[in-house]
Design an enzyme around this catalytic site. Structure first.
Site, PDB file in Angstrom:
ATOM      1  N   CYS A  52       0.886  -1.175   0.000  1.00 28.65           N
ATOM      2  CA  CYS A  52       0.000   0.000   0.000  1.00 28.65           C
ATOM      3  C   CYS A  52       0.919   1.220   0.000  1.00 28.65           C
ATOM      4  CB  CYS A  52      -1.008  -0.033   1.146  1.00 28.65           C
ATOM      5  SG  CYS A  52      -0.368   0.197   2.813  1.00 28.65           S
ATOM      6  N   HIS A  74      13.247 -15.515  12.483  1.00 29.80           N
ATOM      7  CA  HIS A  74      12.953 -15.493  13.922  1.00 29.80           C
ATOM      8  C   HIS A  74      11.452 -15.506  14.212  1.00 29.80           C
ATOM      9  CE1 HIS A  74      17.063 -13.583  15.267  1.00 29.80           C
ATOM     10  NE2 HIS A  74      17.220 -14.553  14.385  1.00 29.80           N
ATOM     11  N   ARG A 107       8.668 -17.878  21.823  1.00 28.94           N
ATOM     12  CA  ARG A 107       8.091 -16.533  21.660  1.00 28.94           C
ATOM     13  C   ARG A 107       6.833 -16.571  20.792  1.00 28.94           C
ATOM     14  NH1 ARG A 107      14.326 -14.793  20.859  1.00 28.94           N
ATOM     15  NH2 ARG A 107      14.839 -14.887  23.073  1.00 28.94           N
TER      16      ARG A 107
HETATM   17  C1  RB5 Z   1      -3.951   5.307   0.380  1.00 33.22           C
HETATM   18  O1  RB5 Z   1      -3.974   6.663   0.094  1.00 33.22           O
HETATM   19  C2  RB5 Z   1      -3.086   5.030   1.604  1.00 33.22           C
HETATM   20  O2  RB5 Z   1      -3.691   5.578   2.731  1.00 33.22           O
HETATM   21  C3  RB5 Z   1      -2.841   3.543   1.772  1.00 33.22           C
HETATM   22  O3  RB5 Z   1      -2.284   3.039   0.600  1.00 33.22           O
HETATM   23  C4  RB5 Z   1      -1.866   3.150   2.858  1.00 33.22           C
HETATM   24  O4  RB5 Z   1      -0.695   3.901   2.789  1.00 33.22           O
HETATM   25  C5  RB5 Z   1      -2.372   3.090   4.233  1.00 33.22           C
HETATM   26  O5  RB5 Z   1      -1.612   2.788   5.159  1.00 33.22           O
END
Ligand code: RB5
Length: 157
Positions: free
Chosen positions: A66, A99, A138
């Protein structure tokens, strides 16, 4: 290796480079997209798809991309049995497997450059859980937390 990959609009087009790299390396890829970065979408939807693929056995590991990698990691770690690592360096990438037995790598397309992202992916995919007793101990404690939280939720229902 069977790998599931998913990216929201913020993870595009880095995900396309990673997909090409993983396919060239001969991995069996389940590609959940997106293949269109111009349409705003939601990272939890991709986290769900990748997590489901791992939990159902379709994939051994997953990759989520993301904008920052943070949202994807937060969402993926809500799934019991998923251990998602947000990595911006190769040391964390291989240690998260060796780990912590992480099964999902999260990347921030707006944070890491393409070449570093490729090296991080290679390091994560090539590494294996060492199985050493201290790491197992862990991880058992992490599972105990998951079980406790799940029991608390059931009590509330
Ligand atoms: C999208 O704009 C963005 O918020 C998403 O891709 C991400 O970075 C969220 O953590």
């Amino acid at each position: 290796m069977r790998i599931a990959i998913g990216a929201d609009h913020g993870g595009y087009p880095l995900n396309e480079t990673l997909i090409a790299e993983l396919r060239n390396a001969g991995h069996d890829l389940t590609d959940f997209g997106t293949h269109d970065g111009s349409i705003p979408d939601d990272y939890p939807d991709y986290a769900r798809k990748v997590a489901d693929a791992i939990l159902s056995g379709t994939a051994e590991i997953g990759i989520l991309v993301c904008g920052s990698g943070v949202g994807a990691a937060v969402a993926a770690n809500k799934f019991r049995g998923i251990r998602a690592a947000l990595c911006g360096d190769t040391y964390s990438a291989h240690q998260s497997r060796e780990h912590d037995d992480c099964n999902v790598l999260c990347l921030g397309a707006r944070v890491v450059g393409i070449e570093l992202a490729l090296e991080i992916v290679r390091a994560f995919v090539a590494a294996r859980f060492t199985g050493e007793e201290r790491h197992r101990r862990r991880l058992e404690k992490v599972r105990a937390i998951e079980n406790e939280m799940s029991a608390k939720m059931s009590d509330k229902l």
